[in-house]
Scaffold this active site. Structure first.
Site, PDB file in Angstrom:
ATOM      1  N   SER A   1       0.833  -1.234  -0.208  1.00  0.00           N
ATOM      2  CA  SER A   1      -0.034   0.113   0.245  1.00  0.00           C
ATOM      3  C   SER A   1       1.052   1.304  -0.016  1.00  0.00           C
ATOM      4  O   SER A   1       1.693   1.353   0.841  1.00  0.00           O
ATOM      5  CB  SER A   1      -0.969   0.113   1.127  1.00  0.00           C
ATOM      6  OG  SER A   1      -1.677  -1.137   1.239  1.00  0.00           O
TER       7      SER A   1
ATOM      8  N   HIS B   1      -3.946   0.304  -4.360  1.00  0.00           N
ATOM      9  CA  HIS B   1      -3.297  -0.696  -5.158  1.00  0.00           C
ATOM     10  C   HIS B   1      -3.876  -0.590  -6.644  1.00  0.00           C
ATOM     11  O   HIS B   1      -4.859  -0.540  -6.960  1.00  0.00           O
ATOM     12  CB  HIS B   1      -3.873  -2.203  -4.423  1.00  0.00           C
ATOM     13  CG  HIS B   1      -3.217  -2.462  -3.146  1.00  0.00           C
ATOM     14  ND1 HIS B   1      -2.016  -3.100  -3.039  1.00  0.00           N
ATOM     15  CD2 HIS B   1      -3.295  -1.989  -1.943  1.00  0.00           C
ATOM     16  CE1 HIS B   1      -1.754  -3.326  -2.005  1.00  0.00           C
ATOM     17  NE2 HIS B   1      -2.730  -2.576  -1.047  1.00  0.00           N
TER      18      HIS B   1
ATOM     19  N   HIS C   1      -5.113  -9.841  -1.266  1.00  0.00           N
ATOM     20  CA  HIS C   1      -5.156 -10.124   0.143  1.00  0.00           C
ATOM     21  C   HIS C   1      -6.297 -10.926   0.681  1.00  0.00           C
ATOM     22  O   HIS C   1      -7.273 -11.266   0.045  1.00  0.00           O
ATOM     23  CB  HIS C   1      -5.499  -8.717   1.121  1.00  0.00           C
ATOM     24  CG  HIS C   1      -4.634  -7.639   0.786  1.00  0.00           C
ATOM     25  ND1 HIS C   1      -4.663  -6.850  -0.444  1.00  0.00           N
ATOM     26  CD2 HIS C   1      -3.460  -7.208   1.477  1.00  0.00           C
ATOM     27  CE1 HIS C   1      -3.848  -6.008  -0.136  1.00  0.00           C
ATOM     28  NE2 HIS C   1      -3.053  -6.255   0.513  1.00  0.00           N
TER      29      HIS C   1
ATOM     30  N   TYR D   1      -8.197 -10.852   3.007  1.00  0.00           N
ATOM     31  CA  TYR D   1      -9.428 -10.157   3.565  1.00  0.00           C
ATOM     32  C   TYR D   1     -10.493  -9.779   2.481  1.00  0.00           C
ATOM     33  O   TYR D   1     -11.498  -9.579   2.582  1.00  0.00           O
ATOM     34  CB  TYR D   1      -8.810  -9.197   4.369  1.00  0.00           C
ATOM     35  CG  TYR D   1      -8.207  -8.014   3.891  1.00  0.00           C
ATOM     36  CD1 TYR D   1      -9.001  -7.044   2.953  1.00  0.00           C
ATOM     37  CD2 TYR D   1      -6.949  -7.772   4.030  1.00  0.00           C
ATOM     38  CE1 TYR D   1      -8.105  -6.094   2.479  1.00  0.00           C
ATOM     39  CE2 TYR D   1      -6.175  -6.650   3.604  1.00  0.00           C
ATOM     40  CZ  TYR D   1      -6.919  -5.835   2.752  1.00  0.00           C
ATOM     41  OH  TYR D   1      -6.185  -4.715   2.152  1.00  0.00           O
ATOM     42  N   GLU D   2      -9.683  -9.691   1.179  1.00  0.00           N
ATOM     43  CA  GLU D   2     -10.552  -9.368  -0.057  1.00  0.00           C
ATOM     44  C   GLU D   2     -11.612 -10.438  -0.179  1.00  0.00           C
ATOM     45  O   GLU D   2     -12.451 -10.393  -1.093  1.00  0.00           O
ATOM     46  CB  GLU D   2      -9.839  -9.146  -0.929  1.00  0.00           C
ATOM     47  CG  GLU D   2      -9.085  -7.892  -0.933  1.00  0.00           C
ATOM     48  CD  GLU D   2      -7.990  -7.738  -2.219  1.00  0.00           C
ATOM     49  OE1 GLU D   2      -8.398  -7.038  -3.237  1.00  0.00           O
ATOM     50  OE2 GLU D   2      -6.799  -8.032  -1.911  1.00  0.00           O
TER      51      GLU D   2
ATOM     52  N   ALA E   1       2.878  -2.296   4.028  1.00  0.00           N
ATOM     53  CA  ALA E   1       2.264  -1.165   5.052  1.00  0.00           C
ATOM     54  C   ALA E   1       2.094  -2.100   6.255  1.00  0.00           C
ATOM     55  O   ALA E   1       1.231  -3.021   6.240  1.00  0.00           O
ATOM     56  CB  ALA E   1       1.175  -0.503   4.544  1.00  0.00           C
TER      57      ALA E   1
ATOM     58  N   MET F   1      -1.557  -7.538   7.344  1.00  0.00           N
ATOM     59  CA  MET F   1      -2.565  -8.384   6.838  1.00  0.00           C
ATOM     60  C   MET F   1      -2.129  -8.978   5.546  1.00  0.00           C
ATOM     61  O   MET F   1      -2.837  -9.273   4.638  1.00  0.00           O
ATOM     62  CB  MET F   1      -3.689  -7.422   6.423  1.00  0.00           C
ATOM     63  CG  MET F   1      -4.360  -6.840   7.722  1.00  0.00           C
ATOM     64  SD  MET F   1      -5.707  -5.646   7.197  1.00  0.00           S
ATOM     65  CE  MET F   1      -5.528  -4.694   8.535  1.00  0.00           C
ATOM     66  N   SER F   2      -0.633  -8.917   5.109  1.00  0.00           N
ATOM     67  CA  SER F   2      -0.318  -9.703   3.985  1.00  0.00           C
ATOM     68  C   SER F   2       1.069 -10.374   4.085  1.00  0.00           C
ATOM     69  O   SER F   2       1.533 -10.841   5.453  1.00  0.00           O
ATOM     70  CB  SER F   2      -0.129  -8.633   2.832  1.00  0.00           C
ATOM     71  OG  SER F   2       0.920  -7.651   3.406  1.00  0.00           O
TER      72      SER F   2
ATOM     73  N   ASN G   1       1.869   3.487  10.931  1.00  0.00           N
ATOM     74  CA  ASN G   1       1.156   4.033  12.442  1.00  0.00           C
ATOM     75  C   ASN G   1       1.749   3.229  13.637  1.00  0.00           C
ATOM     76  O   ASN G   1       2.201   1.936  13.352  1.00  0.00           O
ATOM     77  CB  ASN G   1      -0.410   3.825  12.035  1.00  0.00           C
ATOM     78  CG  ASN G   1      -0.587   2.304  12.082  1.00  0.00           C
ATOM     79  OD1 ASN G   1      -0.648   1.900  10.795  1.00  0.00           O
ATOM     80  ND2 ASN G   1      -0.894   1.538  12.868  1.00  0.00           N
TER      81      ASN G   1
ATOM     82  N   HIS H   1      -7.208   3.936   7.106  1.00  0.00           N
ATOM     83  CA  HIS H   1      -6.388   3.761   5.812  1.00  0.00           C
ATOM     84  C   HIS H   1      -5.847   4.878   5.198  1.00  0.00           C
ATOM     85  O   HIS H   1      -4.721   4.781   4.742  1.00  0.00           O
ATOM     86  CB  HIS H   1      -7.424   2.639   4.848  1.00  0.00           C
ATOM     87  CG  HIS H   1      -6.569   2.483   3.534  1.00  0.00           C
ATOM     88  ND1 HIS H   1      -5.669   1.479   3.683  1.00  0.00           N
ATOM     89  CD2 HIS H   1      -6.645   2.815   2.327  1.00  0.00           C
ATOM     90  CE1 HIS H   1      -5.126   1.108   2.407  1.00  0.00           C
ATOM     91  NE2 HIS H   1      -5.949   1.602   1.498  1.00  0.00           N
TER      92      HIS H   1
HETATM   93  N1  HPA Z   1      -2.321  -3.179  11.494  1.00  0.00           N
HETATM   94  C1  HPA Z   1      -2.501  -4.024  10.639  1.00  0.00           C
HETATM   95  N2  HPA Z   1      -2.215  -3.587   9.237  1.00  0.00           N
HETATM   96  C2  HPA Z   1      -1.633  -2.331   9.135  1.00  0.00           C
HETATM   97  C3  HPA Z   1      -1.790  -1.549  10.436  1.00  0.00           C
HETATM   98  C4  HPA Z   1      -2.002  -1.828  11.474  1.00  0.00           C
HETATM   99  O1  HPA Z   1      -1.885  -1.119  12.363  1.00  0.00           O
HETATM  100  N3  HPA Z   1      -1.199  -0.514   9.536  1.00  0.00           N
HETATM  101  C5  HPA Z   1      -0.930  -0.583   8.357  1.00  0.00           C
HETATM  102  N4  HPA Z   1      -1.360  -1.881   8.101  1.00  0.00           N
END
Ligand code: HPA
Length: 271
Positions: free
Chosen positions: A30, A60, A82, A84-85, A112, A210-211, A234, A246
């Site tokens: 991302s 993306h 992903h 989750y998609e 990310a 998540m990847s 973050n 996001h």
């Molecule tokens: N958690 C999970 N996935 C992420 C985060 C997060 O805080 N930030 C960017 N991708």
């Protein structure tokens, strides 16, 4: 299906680039897709590729980008699939198998991530030294394709030590701060609760996302050399009291993207 996809892509490469065999694969996470925009010699949208899904996540683009980057024939995924998609985990890792069949020997995975290590700050880069698969699923479940890898593959060095060393040396030379740590993958798409982040830290994670882990497992299974870089976008939930969005993740990736690009390009030069 694998060979149909590979033949399709190889024909497209031949038509557009002539004799081009990618040796390096890069999966751009991302907000990190700019590298592909800058160097693109030929782009092939996922929607045209038999066997590929369409990528749906904001930030993306959803295409394979081919380019000679600092002397290395490279195929980049501008956007990934992903879990989750709603894609099956096999579809998530399908492009990695395709890269292997196209000739890729070295895979650079980027993402990310949320910082779980309290010393990390937004826009830090973290070299992934190891991972924890907390997704509750493994991409190698199902019949084993013995032509690609063995049934019970060793995972004691998913992130190749020689590439870790190269990343460290390169960052040092370029005066880019490069953190290091363990990446834990959860399915998402909800971000973690503060209690889950506390758990992740307790279990030894430095970042959550998540990847990446399904792709890394698949690549290691097939004997590829793997490097992983997280952009810490973050502090994960509860580490700071800011709520997550996001948009903030993409903004932090934007701040980090120049040092990210510089680092990856120099790594390629020295591969
Ligand atoms: N958690 C999970 N996935 C992420 C985060 C997060 O805080 N930030 C960017 N991708």
């Amino acid at each position: 299906m694998l060979s149909e996809t590979v033949n399709f892509i190889q024909n497209k490469i031949k038509e557009n680039l002539g004799n081009f065999v990618p040796e390096v694969g890069i999966v751009l996470g991302s907000g990190l897709g700019e590298l592909a925009d800058e160097y693109c010699e030929y782009a092939l949208p996922y929607s045209e590729i038999p066997g590929f899904e369409a990528s749906t996540v904001a930030g993306h683009k959803g295409q394979l980008v081919f380019a000679k980057l600092n002397g290395k024939n490279t195929v980049m995924m501008q956007g990934r699939f992903h879990y989750y998609e709603g894609h099956s985990i096999q579809k998530v890792v399908y492009p990695i198998k395709i890269m292997k069949k196209l000739g890729v020997k070295t895979l650079i995975l980027t993402n990310a991530a949320g910082g779980v290590n309290p010393t990390f700050q937004a826009s830090d880069l973290m070299l992934i030294t190891d991972h924890i698969n907390f997704m509750g699923i493994n991409p190698l479940i199902g019949e084993n394709d013995d032509t690609l890898g063995q049934r019970f593959p060793d995972m004691s060095e998913v992130y190749t030590s020689e590439l870790l060393e190269l990343a460290r040396k390169t960052a040092h030379k370029l005066k880019i701060d490069l953190e290091e740590g363990v990446y834990m993958a959860l399915t998402g798409p909800s971000y973690e609760t503060p209690a889950e982040v506390k758990m992740a830290r307790t279990l030894g994670a430095d970042a959550v996302g998540m990847s990446t882990v399904p792709e890394a497992i698949t690549a290691a299974w097939m004997g590829m050399k793997v490097m992983g870089i997280s952009c810490i976008c973050n502090s994960a939930a509860g580490i700071s009291n800011i709520s997550l969005s996001h948009e903030d993740v993409i903004n932090a990736a934007n701040v980090a993207k120049n040092k990210f690009k510089t680092l990856v390009k120099e790594v390629l030069l020295n591969l």
